[in-house]
Design a protein around this motif. Structure first.
Motif, PDB file in Angstrom:
ATOM      1  N   LEU A  62       0.865  -1.180   0.000  1.00 36.98           N
ATOM      2  CA  LEU A  62       0.000   0.000   0.000  1.00 36.98           C
ATOM      3  C   LEU A  62       0.897   1.223   0.000  1.00 36.98           C
ATOM      4  CD1 LEU A  62      -3.206   0.431   2.175  1.00 36.98           C
ATOM      5  CD2 LEU A  62      -1.818   2.355   1.409  1.00 36.98           C
ATOM      6  N   GLY A  63       0.831   1.972  -1.071  1.00 33.81           N
ATOM      7  CA  GLY A  63       1.623   3.191  -1.174  1.00 33.81           C
ATOM      8  C   GLY A  63       0.794   4.407  -0.830  1.00 33.81           C
ATOM      9  N   VAL A  64       1.268   5.218   0.128  1.00 38.43           N
ATOM     10  CA  VAL A  64       0.575   6.434   0.554  1.00 38.43           C
ATOM     11  C   VAL A  64       1.097   7.606  -0.271  1.00 38.43           C
ATOM     12  CG1 VAL A  64       0.069   7.974   2.476  1.00 38.43           C
ATOM     13  CG2 VAL A  64       0.298   5.510   2.873  1.00 38.43           C
ATOM     14  N   VAL A  65       0.212   8.256  -0.994  1.00 41.76           N
ATOM     15  CA  VAL A  65       0.615   9.370  -1.858  1.00 41.76           C
ATOM     16  C   VAL A  65       0.971  10.578  -1.000  1.00 41.76           C
ATOM     17  CG1 VAL A  65      -0.145  10.902  -3.719  1.00 41.76           C
ATOM     18  CG2 VAL A  65      -0.860   8.512  -3.702  1.00 41.76           C
ATOM     19  N   ASP A  66       2.069  11.286  -1.379  1.00 40.85           N
ATOM     20  CA  ASP A  66       2.484  12.457  -0.595  1.00 40.85           C
ATOM     21  C   ASP A  66       1.539  13.636  -0.818  1.00 40.85           C
ATOM     22  OD1 ASP A  66       3.158  13.667  -3.018  1.00 40.85           O
ATOM     23  OD2 ASP A  66       5.265  13.092  -2.870  1.00 40.85           O
ATOM     24  N   GLU A  67       1.775  14.713  -0.068  1.00 40.51           N
ATOM     25  CA  GLU A  67       0.856  15.851  -0.100  1.00 40.51           C
ATOM     26  C   GLU A  67       0.792  16.520  -1.458  1.00 40.51           C
ATOM     27  OE1 GLU A  67       2.275  18.325   3.055  1.00 40.51           O
ATOM     28  OE2 GLU A  67       0.921  17.430   4.524  1.00 40.51           O
ATOM     29  N   ASN A  68       1.898  16.454  -2.224  1.00 41.31           N
ATOM     30  CA  ASN A  68       1.933  17.087  -3.539  1.00 41.31           C
ATOM     31  C   ASN A  68       1.345  16.197  -4.626  1.00 41.31           C
ATOM     32  OD1 ASN A  68       3.281  19.337  -2.437  1.00 41.31           O
ATOM     33  ND2 ASN A  68       5.255  18.290  -2.612  1.00 41.31           N
ATOM     34  N   GLY A  69       1.063  14.938  -4.285  1.00 40.52           N
ATOM     35  CA  GLY A  69       0.534  14.009  -5.280  1.00 40.52           C
ATOM     36  C   GLY A  69       1.545  13.606  -6.329  1.00 40.52           C
ATOM     37  N   ALA A  70       2.838  13.762  -6.017  1.00 38.00           N
ATOM     38  CA  ALA A  70       3.874  13.480  -7.003  1.00 38.00           C
ATOM     39  C   ALA A  70       4.617  12.179  -6.734  1.00 38.00           C
ATOM     40  CB  ALA A  70       4.878  14.633  -7.046  1.00 38.00           C
ATOM     41  N   GLY A  71       4.464  11.607  -5.568  1.00 40.03           N
ATOM     42  CA  GLY A  71       5.197  10.387  -5.219  1.00 40.03           C
ATOM     43  C   GLY A  71       4.593   9.750  -3.990  1.00 40.03           C
ATOM     44  N   LEU A  72       5.325   8.809  -3.415  1.00 44.87           N
ATOM     45  CA  LEU A  72       4.855   8.082  -2.245  1.00 44.87           C
ATOM     46  C   LEU A  72       5.553   8.598  -0.989  1.00 44.87           C
ATOM     47  CD1 LEU A  72       4.781   4.403  -3.598  1.00 44.87           C
ATOM     48  CD2 LEU A  72       2.877   6.025  -3.413  1.00 44.87           C
ATOM     49  N   ALA A  73       4.755   8.926   0.032  1.00 47.15           N
ATOM     50  CA  ALA A  73       5.313   9.367   1.306  1.00 47.15           C
ATOM     51  C   ALA A  73       5.566   8.193   2.234  1.00 47.15           C
ATOM     52  CB  ALA A  73       4.366  10.363   1.981  1.00 47.15           C
ATOM     53  N   ASP A  74       4.877   7.072   2.017  1.00 43.87           N
ATOM     54  CA  ASP A  74       5.036   5.896   2.874  1.00 43.87           C
ATOM     55  C   ASP A  74       4.668   4.667   2.056  1.00 43.87           C
ATOM     56  OD1 ASP A  74       5.572   4.348   5.070  1.00 43.87           O
ATOM     57  OD2 ASP A  74       3.789   4.930   6.211  1.00 43.87           O
ATOM     58  N   PHE A  75       5.202   3.513   2.465  1.00 47.04           N
ATOM     59  CA  PHE A  75       4.922   2.261   1.755  1.00 47.04           C
ATOM     60  C   PHE A  75       4.859   1.132   2.775  1.00 47.04           C
ATOM     61  CE2 PHE A  75       5.842  -1.525  -0.763  1.00 47.04           C
ATOM     62  CZ  PHE A  75       5.025  -1.317  -1.872  1.00 47.04           C
ATOM     63  N   VAL A  76       3.712   0.440   2.821  1.00 45.63           N
ATOM     64  CA  VAL A  76       3.498  -0.682   3.730  1.00 45.63           C
ATOM     65  C   VAL A  76       3.368  -1.936   2.891  1.00 45.63           C
ATOM     66  CG1 VAL A  76       1.985  -1.640   5.515  1.00 45.63           C
ATOM     67  CG2 VAL A  76       2.358   0.826   5.389  1.00 45.63           C
ATOM     68  N   PHE A  77       3.966  -3.042   3.333  1.00 42.26           N
ATOM     69  CA  PHE A  77       3.959  -4.259   2.507  1.00 42.26           C
ATOM     70  C   PHE A  77       3.578  -5.473   3.336  1.00 42.26           C
ATOM     71  CE2 PHE A  77       8.198  -3.538   4.139  1.00 42.26           C
ATOM     72  CZ  PHE A  77       8.549  -4.773   4.668  1.00 42.26           C
ATOM     73  N   HIS A  78       3.196  -6.534   2.627  1.00 49.81           N
ATOM     74  CA  HIS A  78       2.835  -7.811   3.249  1.00 49.81           C
ATOM     75  C   HIS A  78       3.351  -8.932   2.351  1.00 49.81           C
ATOM     76  CE1 HIS A  78       0.470 -10.945   5.232  1.00 49.81           C
ATOM     77  NE2 HIS A  78       0.073 -11.335   4.021  1.00 49.81           N
ATOM     78  N   GLY A  79       3.902  -9.972   2.958  1.00 47.27           N
ATOM     79  CA  GLY A  79       4.367 -11.129   2.205  1.00 47.27           C
ATOM     80  C   GLY A  79       5.859 -11.165   1.978  1.00 47.27           C
ATOM     81  N   VAL A  80       6.562 -10.092   2.283  1.00 44.85           N
ATOM     82  CA  VAL A  80       8.025 -10.030   2.142  1.00 44.85           C
ATOM     83  C   VAL A  80       8.621 -10.015   3.544  1.00 44.85           C
ATOM     84  CG1 VAL A  80       9.986  -8.715   1.262  1.00 44.85           C
ATOM     85  CG2 VAL A  80       7.844  -8.781  -0.030  1.00 44.85           C
ATOM     86  N   ASP A  81       9.501 -10.985   3.847  1.00 47.55           N
ATOM     87  CA  ASP A  81      10.073 -11.050   5.194  1.00 47.55           C
ATOM     88  C   ASP A  81      11.054  -9.909   5.419  1.00 47.55           C
ATOM     89  OD1 ASP A  81      13.004 -12.118   4.713  1.00 47.55           O
ATOM     90  OD2 ASP A  81      11.684 -13.328   3.434  1.00 47.55           O
ATOM     91  N   ALA A  82      11.378  -9.671   6.690  1.00 49.68           N
ATOM     92  CA  ALA A  82      12.214  -8.524   7.064  1.00 49.68           C
ATOM     93  C   ALA A  82      13.603  -8.603   6.440  1.00 49.68           C
ATOM     94  CB  ALA A  82      12.325  -8.433   8.589  1.00 49.68           C
ATOM     95  N   GLY A  83      14.179  -9.817   6.367  1.00 50.38           N
ATOM     96  CA  GLY A  83      15.514  -9.958   5.780  1.00 50.38           C
ATOM     97  C   GLY A  83      15.524  -9.582   4.318  1.00 50.38           C
ATOM     98  N   THR A  84      14.526 -10.043   3.556  1.00 50.40           N
ATOM     99  CA  THR A  84      14.436  -9.683   2.137  1.00 50.40           C
ATOM    100  C   THR A  84      14.225  -8.176   1.976  1.00 50.40           C
ATOM    101  OG1 THR A  84      13.503 -11.860   1.630  1.00 50.40           O
ATOM    102  CG2 THR A  84      13.190 -10.126  -0.014  1.00 50.40           C
ATOM    103  N   ALA A  85      13.383  -7.602   2.842  1.00 53.52           N
ATOM    104  CA  ALA A  85      13.133  -6.159   2.760  1.00 53.52           C
ATOM    105  C   ALA A  85      14.417  -5.369   2.980  1.00 53.52           C
ATOM    106  CB  ALA A  85      12.074  -5.755   3.788  1.00 53.52           C
TER     107      ALA A  85
END
Length: 563
Positions: A62-85
């Motif tokens: 899930l990518g959270v769009v930044d205030e300017n709508g030009a990119g991602l301010a935050d990114f949350v993921f599921h299914g990828v382990d911490a080591g791979t991340a």
């Protein structure tokens, strides 16, 4: 490459497909899960997990769009382990590739093979292999909050129309849950900043040391803004702004550094305007080498009633997310409240200082009008008695007593002159400034501390070191008066000291015969002394004093720094 158009939800007349009918209970369970909490980040994580479970996808993001709508301010993921991340490294910023395209065109996208889409930029090293892709926008109160991404179904099949419909319904519920979570987080954030403002106001008006209070401002600002440091600057004597307080998890040598008056940032601050930088390390407005380790920075004027008292700086590390509009607004309000408290504390200190000067004037008048006159009268009587005495030994003893009275009168007159001396009348030499601090401390102490100078104090010690030495002396004398209950204090300023690394330096020693430092006693003043010395490349420590063991032995504070 094969892309299937997104399908709308089935109409009531067509009925539900058998597969969709079976999955409706799963959808309802997912919707309950998504709306089960108010904390924003955990809500985003639940949305990812629910969407992956609902569509049987291996990966979700899930990518959270930044205030300017030009990119991602935050990114949350599921299914990828911490080591791979960790091996993948930085999360996507949404400025390019398929994720960037979904930000610019927030419509559902379903792909059979994401690697063949012309908008795809490729996967970074260590990223899991992925072919099937489904992207759905999440709207909060009609505005796009972010995008929900799903990749690679576990059975290897592409995402179908039912998957699209289910995720779109889930995205609608997710938008409601995110809206509630954002309102809750905003309320919690405002409450934290308000509590911080109250703590700062209390610290500034508590009557404690001004440097302690400024340190509280820096520390609170650092914690509330989630920054790497909190820094307070005040106007410097020669123009520009000097760093007077630094709160950081790691030791900093920034204390005492001066931002020159020609800096564009200083000009903006003195004009009462805040300064925001996306990356301090590359911003052309930074003129010192202190900005190299920082990314997003807020530089806020401490102003109240149209008067700029200083500045508050909250820098984040390079690569950290920028400050949101809400964080900027709350930080500006915090700085205004801190500035108001500073002005009130300054007025309080002015009143206390005036009371001290008035008390000094009263003491000086009493010494002149009462004590000296009585001593002079006593001397006249002794002189008359000496002339009338016929015994040589008596005449000699009385003569010695008269001489001692004359010396005492001269010393009292010197003390009267020191008490009547205004704060701007004395020369600016270090020796004179030390004597001023000692004479000022004599009023609340009830006695004058003994003092001794070693070496060329006025010529050998530089301005920055001298200024910090005076602050250290003031802190040590204040501690002796407020906490030690001392009856004797000895001050030594040695400009011939040699530091452990061989450099020439100056060493300040303040020893008392008070009660010593009890276990668990307040040590913020000692920490201030050590921090101030370390910022100059020196050190500070304490040990036993000059009293006997019955009274506690007292305390000796040593502060040293290079010339």
């Amino acid at each position: 490459m094969s892309a299937a158009p997104s399908a709308g939800p089935p109409s009531p007349s067509s009925g539900l497909s058998a597969e969709l009918a079976v999955r409706v209970p799963q959808l309802l369970a997912a919707m309950r899960s998504v709306g089960s909490g108010l904390e924003l980040h955990s809500t985003l994580e639940r949305i990812c997990e629910a969407a992956a479970t609902l569509t049987d996808a291996r990966y979700a993001g899930l990518g959270v769009v930044d205030e300017n709508g030009a990119g991602l301010a935050d990114f949350v993921f599921h299914g990828v382990d911490a080591g791979t991340a960790r091996r993948i490294g930085r999360f996507p910023d949404g400025h390019k590739g398929l994720l960037g395209a979904l930000i610019r065109e927030p419509d559902p996208v379903r792909l059979v093979d994401v690697t063949e889409d012309p908008r795809a930029w490729g996967f970074p090293a260590h990223h899991p292999r992925m072919r099937g892709f489904l992207g759905v926008p999440i709207r909060v109160q009609g505005e796009v909050f972010g995008n929900l991404y799903l990749g690679e179904k576990r059975d290897g099949d592409p995402f179908n129309d039912d998957d699209v419909n289910m995720v779109r319904v889930l995205a609608t519920e997710a938008g409601i849950a995110i809206g509630n979570a954002r309102l809750y987080e905003a309320a919690q954030q405002r409450e934290r900043w308000i509590d911080g403002s109250v703590a700062v106001t209390t610290a500034l008006l508590s009557g404690g040391d001004a440097e302690d209070a400024l340190q509280v401002v820096a520390e609170r600002a650092r914690r509330l803004s989630g920054s790497a440091a909190g820094i307070v600057l005040l106007p410097a004597d020669g123009g520009g702004m000097e760093i007077v307080a630094v709160a950081s998890e790691r030791p900093s040598k920034a204390l005492g550094a001066v931002v020159p008056p020609e800096s564009e940032i200083v000009a903006q601050l003195l004009d009462g305007q805040p300064v925001f930088m996306a990356d301090a390390a590359t911003d052309p407005r930074t003129v010192t080498g202190l900005a190299g380790a920082y990314g997003p920075v807020m530089v806020l004027p401490l102003q109240s009633g149209g008067r700029v008292l200083g500045a508050l700086v909250t820098p984040r590390a390079r690569g950290e997310r920028p400050f949101t509009e809400a964080e900027r607004t709350l930080a500006i309000q915090f700085a205004s409240q801190a500035a108001l408290a500073l002005m009130m504390a300054e007025a309080q200190r002015d009143r206390e200082r005036l009371a001290v000067y008035e008390d000094r004037d009263r003491i000086a008048r009493d010494l002149h009008d009462l004590v000296i006159q009585r001593l002079f009268g006593t001397g006249m009587m002794l002189e008359s008695a000496r002339r009338d005495s016929l015994v040589p030994e008596v005449r000699q003893g009385v003569g010695n007593a008269v001489d001692e009275l004359d010396i005492t009168i001269q010393e009292i007159r010197t003390a009267i002159f020191a008490l009547q001396q205004g704060p701007t009348e004395a020369p600016s030499g270090l020796r004179t400034r030390v004597l001023r601090e000692i004479n000022t401390a004599a009023v609340p102490l009830g006695f004058t501390p003994a003092h001794r100078f070693v070496g060329a104090v006025d010529t050998a010690v530089g301005d920055l070191t001298g200024k910090n030495l005076i602050a250290a002396l003031r802190e040590a004398l204040s501690n002796a008066f407020r906490h030690a209950a001392a009856t004797r204090i000895e001050v030594v300023v040695d400009a011939t000291a040699t530091l452990p690394d061989g450099r020439p330096g100056v060493r300040l020693t303040v020893a008392d015969d008070g009660i010593g430092i009890p276990e668990g006693g307040r040590r913020s003043g000692l920490r201030n002394l050590k921090r101030r010395a370390e910022s100059l490349g020196g050190d500070s420590w304490h040990g036993p004093g000059i009293g006997d063991d019955k009274s506690g032995g007292g305390t000796t504070v040593v502060w040293q720094a290079p010339h």
